[in-house]
Design an enzyme around this catalytic site. Structure first.
Site, PDB file in Angstrom:
ATOM      1  N   GLU A  23     -11.548  11.220  -4.678  1.00 17.10           N
ATOM      2  CA  GLU A  23     -11.340  11.198  -3.224  1.00 17.10           C
ATOM      3  C   GLU A  23     -10.522  12.389  -2.761  1.00 17.10           C
ATOM      4  OE1 GLU A  23      -8.974   8.409   0.004  1.00 17.10           O
ATOM      5  OE2 GLU A  23     -10.118   7.419  -1.583  1.00 17.10           O
ATOM      6  N   GLU A  45      -7.310  -1.672   2.769  1.00 16.03           N
ATOM      7  CA  GLU A  45      -6.506  -0.485   3.050  1.00 16.03           C
ATOM      8  C   GLU A  45      -6.495  -0.180   4.544  1.00 16.03           C
ATOM      9  OE1 GLU A  45      -6.757   4.307   2.214  1.00 16.03           O
ATOM     10  OE2 GLU A  45      -7.833   2.953   0.871  1.00 16.03           O
ATOM     11  N   LYS A  71       0.854  -1.187   0.000  1.00 14.78           N
ATOM     12  CA  LYS A  71       0.000   0.000   0.000  1.00 14.78           C
ATOM     13  C   LYS A  71       0.887   1.231   0.000  1.00 14.78           C
ATOM     14  CE  LYS A  71      -3.080   2.775   2.877  1.00 14.78           C
ATOM     15  NZ  LYS A  71      -3.813   2.919   4.150  1.00 14.78           N
ATOM     16  N   GLU A 121      -8.284  12.802  12.386  1.00 14.65           N
ATOM     17  CA  GLU A 121      -7.663  11.537  12.816  1.00 14.65           C
ATOM     18  C   GLU A 121      -6.774  11.686  14.043  1.00 14.65           C
ATOM     19  OE1 GLU A 121      -5.158   7.747  10.975  1.00 14.65           O
ATOM     20  OE2 GLU A 121      -5.625   9.466   9.709  1.00 14.65           O
TER      21      GLU A 121
END
Length: 368
Positions: free
Chosen positions: A347, A210, A110, A165
Protein backbone atom coordinates in the site's frame (compact mmCIF):
# COMPACT_ATOMS: atom_id res chain seq x y z
CA UNK A 1 10.54 40.53 1.49
CA UNK A 2 10.35 38.25 -1.52
CA UNK A 3 7.56 38.86 -4.02
CA UNK A 4 7.67 35.28 -5.29
CA UNK A 5 5.26 32.45 -4.66
CA UNK A 6 4.45 31.77 -1.00
CA UNK A 7 1.34 29.58 -1.08
CA UNK A 8 -0.75 27.42 -3.47
CA UNK A 9 -4.00 25.50 -3.12
CA UNK A 10 -5.46 24.45 -6.46
CA UNK A 11 -8.28 22.04 -7.29
CA UNK A 12 -11.56 21.97 -9.21
CA UNK A 13 -13.24 24.20 -6.59
CA UNK A 14 -10.50 26.68 -5.74
CA UNK A 15 -7.32 28.07 -7.27
CA UNK A 16 -5.64 30.25 -4.65
CA UNK A 17 -2.08 31.55 -4.84
CA UNK A 18 -0.22 33.85 -2.49
CA UNK A 19 2.80 35.95 -3.48
CA UNK A 20 5.26 37.58 -1.16
CA UNK A 21 5.23 37.55 2.63
CA UNK A 22 3.69 40.44 4.54
CA UNK A 23 3.68 38.51 7.83
CA UNK A 24 4.50 34.98 8.92
CA UNK A 25 3.09 33.09 11.90
CA UNK A 26 4.70 30.09 13.57
CA UNK A 27 1.56 28.95 15.37
CA UNK A 28 -2.15 28.55 14.68
CA UNK A 29 -2.98 30.80 17.63
CA UNK A 30 -0.86 33.68 16.29
CA UNK A 31 -2.42 33.42 12.83
CA UNK A 32 -5.93 33.18 14.31
CA UNK A 33 -5.27 36.28 16.42
CA UNK A 34 -4.09 38.20 13.35
CA UNK A 35 -7.30 37.32 11.50
CA UNK A 36 -9.46 38.31 14.47
CA UNK A 37 -7.68 41.65 14.95
CA UNK A 38 -7.80 42.54 11.28
CA UNK A 39 -4.02 42.74 10.95
CA UNK A 40 -4.29 39.92 8.41
CA UNK A 41 -7.11 39.50 5.92
CA UNK A 42 -5.93 36.08 4.73
CA UNK A 43 -3.51 33.42 5.89
CA UNK A 44 -2.38 30.33 4.01
CA UNK A 45 0.14 27.62 4.69
CA UNK A 46 0.80 24.45 6.63
CA UNK A 47 -0.20 23.10 10.03
CA UNK A 48 1.99 20.36 11.42
CA UNK A 49 0.98 16.85 12.43
CA UNK A 50 0.77 18.23 15.98
CA UNK A 51 -1.41 21.24 15.22
CA UNK A 52 -0.66 22.78 18.62
CA UNK A 53 3.11 22.66 18.11
CA UNK A 54 4.15 23.38 14.53
CA UNK A 55 2.82 25.68 11.83
CA UNK A 56 3.93 27.97 9.05
CA UNK A 57 1.11 30.34 8.10
CA UNK A 58 1.68 33.35 5.88
CA UNK A 59 -0.21 36.55 5.16
CA UNK A 60 0.86 37.19 1.56
CA UNK A 61 1.56 40.59 0.06
CA UNK A 62 -0.62 39.67 -2.89
CA UNK A 63 -3.40 37.10 -3.18
CA UNK A 64 -4.80 35.73 -6.43
CA UNK A 65 -7.98 33.67 -6.77
CA UNK A 66 -7.98 32.77 -10.44
CA UNK A 67 -10.05 30.43 -12.61
CA UNK A 68 -9.28 26.76 -12.14
CA UNK A 69 -6.49 25.92 -14.62
CA UNK A 70 -7.24 23.77 -17.62
CA UNK A 71 -6.22 20.11 -17.60
CA UNK A 72 -2.42 19.87 -17.78
CA UNK A 73 -2.10 16.11 -17.50
CA UNK A 74 1.19 14.70 -18.80
CA UNK A 75 2.65 11.20 -18.77
CA UNK A 76 6.05 12.47 -19.92
CA UNK A 77 7.64 14.39 -17.05
CA UNK A 78 11.41 14.52 -17.33
CA UNK A 79 13.27 12.85 -14.47
CA UNK A 80 15.17 15.02 -12.02
CA UNK A 81 16.23 12.19 -9.71
CA UNK A 82 19.91 11.40 -9.32
CA UNK A 83 19.57 8.86 -6.50
CA UNK A 84 16.82 7.54 -4.28
CA UNK A 85 16.56 5.69 -0.98
CA UNK A 86 13.53 4.45 0.90
CA UNK A 87 12.78 2.84 4.24
CA UNK A 88 13.41 -0.85 3.47
CA UNK A 89 10.42 -3.17 3.12
CA UNK A 90 11.67 -5.28 6.03
CA UNK A 91 11.86 -2.25 8.31
CA UNK A 92 8.32 -1.19 7.42
CA UNK A 93 7.02 -4.75 7.97
CA UNK A 94 8.57 -4.66 11.45
CA UNK A 95 6.87 -1.32 12.14
CA UNK A 96 3.51 -2.76 11.10
CA UNK A 97 4.07 -5.81 13.29
CA UNK A 98 4.90 -3.54 16.25
CA UNK A 99 1.69 -1.60 15.59
CA UNK A 100 -0.39 -4.80 15.44
CA UNK A 101 1.17 -5.92 18.74
CA UNK A 102 0.23 -2.57 20.32
CA UNK A 103 -3.33 -3.00 19.09
CA UNK A 104 -3.47 -6.54 20.50
CA UNK A 105 -2.24 -5.19 23.84
CA UNK A 106 -5.10 -2.68 23.90
CA UNK A 107 -2.91 0.39 23.61
CA UNK A 108 -4.67 1.70 20.47
CA UNK A 109 -7.49 0.59 18.18
CA UNK A 110 -5.91 1.98 15.02
CA UNK A 111 -2.59 3.62 14.18
CA UNK A 112 -1.23 4.95 10.90
CA UNK A 113 2.35 3.88 10.23
CA UNK A 114 4.44 5.53 7.51
CA UNK A 115 7.79 5.12 5.87
CA UNK A 116 9.92 7.72 4.10
CA UNK A 117 11.68 8.23 0.82
CA UNK A 118 14.58 10.56 0.08
CA UNK A 119 15.63 11.62 -3.41
CA UNK A 120 18.69 13.60 -4.37
CA UNK A 121 17.90 15.70 -7.44
CA UNK A 122 20.14 15.96 -10.49
CA UNK A 123 19.54 19.72 -10.56
CA UNK A 124 17.78 22.23 -8.31
CA UNK A 125 14.01 22.39 -8.80
CA UNK A 126 12.23 25.58 -7.76
CA UNK A 127 8.99 25.43 -5.76
CA UNK A 128 7.15 26.85 -8.78
CA UNK A 129 8.45 24.08 -11.04
CA UNK A 130 7.65 21.40 -8.46
CA UNK A 131 4.07 22.69 -8.28
CA UNK A 132 3.84 22.42 -12.07
CA UNK A 133 5.13 18.85 -11.94
CA UNK A 134 2.43 17.80 -9.48
CA UNK A 135 -0.22 19.63 -11.48
CA UNK A 136 0.83 17.71 -14.59
CA UNK A 137 0.74 14.26 -12.99
CA UNK A 138 -1.73 14.22 -10.08
CA UNK A 139 -5.10 14.22 -11.83
CA UNK A 140 -7.97 15.62 -9.73
CA UNK A 141 -6.05 15.81 -6.45
CA UNK A 142 -5.50 19.19 -4.78
CA UNK A 143 -2.09 20.56 -5.67
CA UNK A 144 -0.59 22.54 -2.81
CA UNK A 145 2.57 24.33 -1.77
CA UNK A 146 3.50 26.04 1.48
CA UNK A 147 6.54 28.12 2.34
CA UNK A 148 7.69 26.77 5.72
CA UNK A 149 9.78 29.77 6.75
CA UNK A 150 7.68 30.57 9.84
CA UNK A 151 8.53 27.27 11.56
CA UNK A 152 11.81 27.22 13.53
CA UNK A 153 14.52 25.49 11.51
CA UNK A 154 12.45 25.46 8.30
CA UNK A 155 13.43 28.73 6.64
CA UNK A 156 13.92 28.05 2.93
CA UNK A 157 12.04 24.74 2.99
CA UNK A 158 8.75 24.00 1.23
CA UNK A 159 5.98 21.44 1.58
CA UNK A 160 4.59 20.57 -1.88
CA UNK A 161 2.24 17.83 -2.99
CA UNK A 162 -1.08 16.69 -4.39
CA UNK A 163 -3.52 15.58 -1.72
CA UNK A 164 -6.64 13.57 -2.55
CA UNK A 165 -8.21 14.24 0.85
CA UNK A 166 -10.30 17.27 1.79
CA UNK A 167 -10.04 17.91 5.52
CA UNK A 168 -12.68 20.64 5.34
CA UNK A 169 -14.17 23.37 3.20
CA UNK A 170 -16.09 26.12 4.99
CA UNK A 171 -18.36 28.60 3.26
CA UNK A 172 -20.53 30.68 5.59
CA UNK A 173 -22.28 28.29 7.98
CA UNK A 174 -21.65 25.18 5.84
CA UNK A 175 -18.74 22.86 6.47
CA UNK A 176 -17.87 20.00 4.14
CA UNK A 177 -15.43 17.15 4.90
CA UNK A 178 -14.43 14.15 2.76
CA UNK A 179 -12.35 11.78 4.89
CA UNK A 180 -10.36 9.02 3.18
CA UNK A 181 -9.34 5.82 4.96
CA UNK A 182 -9.02 2.32 3.58
CA UNK A 183 -7.28 1.95 0.24
CA UNK A 184 -6.23 -0.46 -2.47
CA UNK A 185 -3.68 -0.16 -5.26
CA UNK A 186 -5.09 0.33 -8.76
CA UNK A 187 -2.08 -1.37 -10.38
CA UNK A 188 0.21 -4.26 -9.48
CA UNK A 189 4.02 -4.06 -9.37
CA UNK A 190 4.16 -4.55 -13.15
CA UNK A 191 1.77 -1.66 -13.78
CA UNK A 192 -1.14 -3.90 -14.71
CA UNK A 193 -4.60 -2.84 -13.42
CA UNK A 194 -5.72 -4.94 -10.46
CA UNK A 195 -9.04 -6.60 -11.40
CA UNK A 196 -12.01 -5.76 -9.16
CA UNK A 197 -9.82 -3.68 -6.85
CA UNK A 198 -12.58 -1.17 -6.11
CA UNK A 199 -15.18 -3.87 -5.48
CA UNK A 200 -12.82 -5.72 -3.18
CA UNK A 201 -12.08 -2.55 -1.23
CA UNK A 202 -15.80 -1.81 -0.79
CA UNK A 203 -16.27 -5.29 0.74
CA UNK A 204 -13.10 -5.35 2.84
CA UNK A 205 -13.90 -5.76 6.53
CA UNK A 206 -10.46 -4.47 7.51
CA UNK A 207 -10.78 -1.32 5.38
CA UNK A 208 -14.37 -0.63 6.41
CA UNK A 209 -13.37 -0.83 10.07
CA UNK A 210 -10.41 1.47 9.42
CA UNK A 211 -12.68 3.96 7.65
CA UNK A 212 -15.36 3.90 10.35
CA UNK A 213 -12.90 5.18 12.96
CA UNK A 214 -12.37 8.35 10.90
CA UNK A 215 -16.07 8.96 10.22
CA UNK A 216 -16.99 8.42 13.87
CA UNK A 217 -14.23 10.83 14.96
CA UNK A 218 -15.42 13.61 12.66
CA UNK A 219 -19.06 13.07 13.62
CA UNK A 220 -18.17 13.26 17.31
CA UNK A 221 -16.23 16.53 16.93
CA UNK A 222 -18.56 18.25 14.47
CA UNK A 223 -21.96 17.27 15.88
CA UNK A 224 -21.81 19.64 18.90
CA UNK A 225 -20.89 22.49 16.54
CA UNK A 226 -23.66 21.85 14.03
CA UNK A 227 -27.39 22.45 13.85
CA UNK A 228 -27.54 19.50 11.49
CA UNK A 229 -25.03 17.09 10.03
CA UNK A 230 -25.37 14.60 7.19
CA UNK A 231 -23.16 11.51 7.40
CA UNK A 232 -23.85 8.73 4.85
CA UNK A 233 -24.24 5.25 6.31
CA UNK A 234 -21.63 3.70 4.02
CA UNK A 235 -18.56 5.05 2.25
CA UNK A 236 -18.10 5.23 -1.48
CA UNK A 237 -15.02 4.31 -3.51
CA UNK A 238 -13.02 7.11 -5.12
CA UNK A 239 -10.04 6.70 -7.43
CA UNK A 240 -6.88 8.80 -7.53
CA UNK A 241 -4.22 8.29 -10.17
CA UNK A 242 -2.71 5.27 -8.40
CA UNK A 243 -4.97 4.24 -5.51
CA UNK A 244 -8.62 3.43 -4.74
CA UNK A 245 -9.92 4.94 -1.49
CA UNK A 246 -12.97 4.61 0.72
CA UNK A 247 -14.44 8.09 1.23
CA UNK A 248 -17.45 9.55 3.03
CA UNK A 249 -18.72 13.06 2.19
CA UNK A 250 -19.89 14.80 5.38
CA UNK A 251 -21.86 18.07 5.35
CA UNK A 252 -22.77 20.09 8.44
CA UNK A 253 -24.45 23.42 9.16
CA UNK A 254 -22.68 25.28 11.95
CA UNK A 255 -24.50 26.69 14.96
CA UNK A 256 -21.97 29.54 15.06
CA UNK A 257 -20.78 30.52 11.58
CA UNK A 258 -18.06 32.73 13.09
CA UNK A 259 -16.03 29.61 13.82
CA UNK A 260 -13.27 29.91 11.23
CA UNK A 261 -11.87 27.38 8.81
CA UNK A 262 -8.54 27.75 10.61
CA UNK A 263 -10.19 26.97 13.97
CA UNK A 264 -11.81 23.87 12.46
CA UNK A 265 -8.59 22.69 10.80
CA UNK A 266 -6.73 22.87 14.10
CA UNK A 267 -9.60 21.06 15.86
CA UNK A 268 -9.96 18.22 13.36
CA UNK A 269 -6.31 17.59 12.45
CA UNK A 270 -4.87 15.02 12.67
CA UNK A 271 -7.80 12.70 11.99
CA UNK A 272 -7.63 8.93 12.46
CA UNK A 273 -7.03 8.72 8.69
CA UNK A 274 -3.43 9.81 9.28
CA UNK A 275 -2.97 9.30 13.03
CA UNK A 276 -5.18 6.66 14.62
CA UNK A 277 -7.48 6.24 17.57
CA UNK A 278 -7.45 7.15 20.39
CA UNK A 279 -5.62 10.17 18.95
CA UNK A 280 -3.17 10.88 21.77
CA UNK A 281 -2.18 7.24 22.22
CA UNK A 282 -1.79 6.74 18.47
CA UNK A 283 0.34 9.89 18.10
CA UNK A 284 2.56 8.71 20.96
CA UNK A 285 2.98 5.30 19.32
CA UNK A 286 3.82 6.91 15.97
CA UNK A 287 6.56 8.92 17.66
CA UNK A 288 8.05 5.73 19.08
CA UNK A 289 7.85 3.79 15.80
CA UNK A 290 8.70 6.50 13.25
CA UNK A 291 10.05 9.50 15.12
CA UNK A 292 8.71 13.06 14.72
CA UNK A 293 6.47 13.79 11.74
CA UNK A 294 6.58 17.59 11.70
CA UNK A 295 4.50 18.66 8.65
CA UNK A 296 3.68 15.34 7.03
CA UNK A 297 0.07 14.27 7.77
CA UNK A 298 -0.90 17.70 9.03
CA UNK A 299 -2.96 20.10 6.91
CA UNK A 300 -2.40 22.71 4.22
CA UNK A 301 -4.92 25.39 3.34
CA UNK A 302 -6.17 28.91 3.82
CA UNK A 303 -8.58 31.03 5.81
CA UNK A 304 -9.84 34.56 5.13
CA UNK A 305 -11.08 37.30 7.42
CA UNK A 306 -14.69 36.11 7.04
CA UNK A 307 -13.68 32.71 8.42
CA UNK A 308 -14.15 30.88 5.13
CA UNK A 309 -11.44 28.60 3.84
CA UNK A 310 -10.29 25.23 2.64
CA UNK A 311 -7.84 22.69 4.07
CA UNK A 312 -6.51 19.39 2.75
CA UNK A 313 -4.63 16.66 4.56
CA UNK A 314 -0.92 16.99 3.78
CA UNK A 315 -0.29 13.57 2.27
CA UNK A 316 1.20 12.52 -1.11
CA UNK A 317 3.68 15.31 -0.54
CA UNK A 318 7.36 16.07 -0.30
CA UNK A 319 9.53 18.49 1.59
CA UNK A 320 11.94 20.43 -0.62
CA UNK A 321 15.16 21.41 1.16
CA UNK A 322 16.75 24.87 1.25
CA UNK A 323 19.02 24.13 -1.71
CA UNK A 324 16.08 22.77 -3.72
CA UNK A 325 18.24 19.72 -4.40
CA UNK A 326 16.87 17.05 -2.04
CA UNK A 327 13.31 15.99 -1.28
CA UNK A 328 11.84 13.82 1.45
CA UNK A 329 8.45 12.14 1.03
CA UNK A 330 6.28 9.83 3.09
CA UNK A 331 3.60 7.18 2.61
CA UNK A 332 1.56 5.46 5.30
CA UNK A 333 -1.33 3.14 5.94
CA UNK A 334 -3.85 2.55 8.68
CA UNK A 335 -3.13 -0.46 10.88
CA UNK A 336 -5.98 -2.23 12.68
CA UNK A 337 -6.38 -5.70 14.15
CA UNK A 338 -5.75 -8.21 11.38
CA UNK A 339 -3.60 -5.94 9.21
CA UNK A 340 -1.20 -7.86 6.95
CA UNK A 341 2.38 -6.47 6.96
CA UNK A 342 3.05 -7.46 3.35
CA UNK A 343 -0.16 -5.77 2.20
CA UNK A 344 0.79 -2.62 4.11
CA UNK A 345 4.18 -2.50 2.39
CA UNK A 346 2.43 -2.77 -0.98
CA UNK A 347 0.00 0.00 0.00
CA UNK A 348 2.77 2.46 0.83
CA UNK A 349 4.54 1.59 -2.42
CA UNK A 350 1.38 2.49 -4.35
CA UNK A 351 0.97 5.74 -2.42
CA UNK A 352 4.54 6.83 -3.19
CA UNK A 353 3.64 6.92 -6.87
CA UNK A 354 2.10 10.40 -6.66
CA UNK A 355 5.44 11.90 -5.64
CA UNK A 356 7.47 9.64 -7.92
CA UNK A 357 5.35 10.59 -10.93
CA UNK A 358 6.03 14.27 -10.23
CA UNK A 359 9.78 13.60 -10.03
CA UNK A 360 9.79 11.63 -13.27
CA UNK A 361 11.16 8.13 -13.94
CA UNK A 362 13.40 7.13 -11.04
CA UNK A 363 16.14 4.51 -10.58
CA UNK A 364 14.14 2.35 -8.18
CA UNK A 365 11.68 -0.57 -8.21
CA UNK A 366 9.28 1.83 -6.45
CA UNK A 367 8.75 3.51 -9.81
CA UNK A 368 6.65 0.51 -10.86
Amino acid sequence: MSSGLSFVLSNTECNARGFGVRAAYGSVSDAAAALRSGSAEFVGGAIGFDSAATASLIAPERLVFSPVPEETRSDDVESVVESLSVTPDAVHRARVEAAVDAISAGRVEKVVVARSLEARLSEPVSPEEMVQRFAATAGDSTVFAADLRAAPGYDGRWLIGASPELLLRKRGATVHCVPYAGSAAKFDAAGVPVPDAAEGLARSDKDLREHAYVVDYLRELLSPLCIEIDVPARPTTIATEHVWHLATPIVGRLVDPTITALDLAALLSPTPAVCGTPTAAAAELIGEIEGPRDFYAGAVGWCDAAGDGEWVVSIRCLELDTAASTVTAWAGGGIVAGSDPDAEVAETTAKFQTVLSALGPVPSPLAG
